[in-house]
Design an enzyme around this catalytic site. Structure first.
Site, PDB file in Angstrom:
ATOM      1  NE  ARG A  79      -2.860  -0.555   3.417  1.00 15.99           N
ATOM      2  CZ  ARG A  79      -3.765  -0.208   4.331  1.00 15.99           C
ATOM      3  NH1 ARG A  79      -5.034  -0.087   4.002  1.00 15.99           N
ATOM      4  NH2 ARG A  79      -3.400   0.011   5.574  1.00 15.99           N
ATOM      5  CG  ASP A  80       3.832   4.360   1.188  1.00 12.55           C
ATOM      6  OD1 ASP A  80       3.518   5.091   0.229  1.00 12.55           O
ATOM      7  OD2 ASP A  80       4.551   4.751   2.127  1.00 12.55           O
TER       8      ASP A  80
END
Length: 335
Positions: A79-80
């Site tokens: 997610r990053d």
């Protein structure tokens, strides 16, 4: 997560005051972001050196895809993902770091029973719940659904999008979205409003441009189904094979065939040169013979004219001499 491409965490727990801690491996090296910046700022590289360095960076990107593929097989989303969260070691290590926004989403459907079990968080209370409707991550590299705060809908395709945005930066030298206003930036991300990387860098090979665009498709269903599928397409380009994301033109197919059959192309090129040389020599010889024939014709015509003029002069001189003789028959009658 036990994988060569994921920085290992040695311990995890809490201090006496409740503050969480973890101990991880210390990494010596640069980030992929720094390597990409140096690559695009270098002005003295030859074409061969540029291709060599690009291929090295793409190999690093493939390593990242493999690491994320493994994490997905354990039910974990990063997610990053972005160039700054990829560390490049001195001896070829490629490590994905900063898993602070990672989420355990459950085992992926296509994993087999002999693989590792889904990852489970064993220390309760260390992961704060994700607030729906709020965008978490790095806006310039997050997927449209992540920018819209739809965290319950995030899946492997969201990380695939971020991998595509990372590839965009690698190819174009900048993030796909560059805005100072955060609200405007998030709106552009949600709308998928970005220029293709080839607009920023026209030297990008069309297949690589297509791979990047497919990974960053607005609809998750239009993206690569997994990081491994994305990595495989980049591998195909490195091997000079047709890629799934790109429809080749006839000229691209011919060029790829020529590169794969260099020996035949060399033989054909030599044959064409020989044919062209022989044809040129024959044309020169024929032209030379034609010029010689033309010169001979002109010379013969000149000599014929001279002989005719001499004959006429002789006849008139004889006629004049005869006409002057007394009692002679007129030369006109004799002639």
């Amino acid at each position: 997560l036990e994988h060569p491409g994921i920085v290992p965490v040695y311990s995890l727990g809490r201090y006496a005051n409740g503050r969480p801690y973890y101990a991880m491996r210390f990494i010596k090296g640069d980030s992929l972001k720094d390597a990409v910046r140096r690559f695009h700022r270098s002005q003295d590289m030859t074409a061969a050196e540029h291709t060599f360095e690009l291929r090295k960076l793409l190999r690093r990107f493939i390593d990242v895809c493999h690491a994320i593929e493994y994490a997905h097989s354990r039910g974990v989303l990063h997610r990053d993902l972005k160039p700054g969260n990829v560390m490049l070691g001195r001896y070829g290590e490629t490590l994905v770091v900063d898993w602070g926004l990672a989420k355990v989403a459950g085992r992926r459907d296509d994993t087999t029973a002999d693989e590792d079990e889904p990852l489970r968080v064993r220390i309760g209370g260390l992961t704060a719940p994700t607030q729906l409707g709020s965008a978490i991550g790095t806006p310039a590299y997050m997927s449209p659904e992540q920018a819209a705060g739809q965290h319950d809908q995030l899946g492997p395709a969201s990380d695939v999008y971020s991998l595509g945005a990372t590839l965009y930066c690698l190819l174009a030298g900048k993030a796909p979205f560059v805005e100072t206003d955060a609200s405007v930036l998030l709106e552009r991300v949600r709308a998928g409003n970005f220029e293709p990387p080839c607009k920023t860098n026209p030297q990008i090979a069309p297949p690589l441009n297509s791979i990047c665009l497919m990974a960053m498709a607005h609809d998750p269903n239009d993206r690569y189904s997994s990081p491994m599928q994305l990595a495989d397409d980049v591998e195909r380009w490195l091997a000079d094979e047709a890629v799934m994301a790109h429809s080749e033109t006839v000229s691209e197919q011919v060029g790829r065939w020529a590169r794969r059959h260099r020996s035949w192309v060399r033989v054909g090129a030599v044959a064409l040169v020989m044919i062209a040389t022989i044809t040129s020599l024959a044309a020169v010889m024929v032209n030379r013979e034609r010029q010689v024939a033309q010169r001979l014709a002109v010379e013969n015509q000149r000599r014929f004219t001279q002989v005719r003029e001499l004959a006429n002069t002789f006849v008139f001189d004889v006629h004049d001499a005869i006409s002057r003789l007394k009692g002679s028959t007129p030369a006109r009658q004799l002639l």
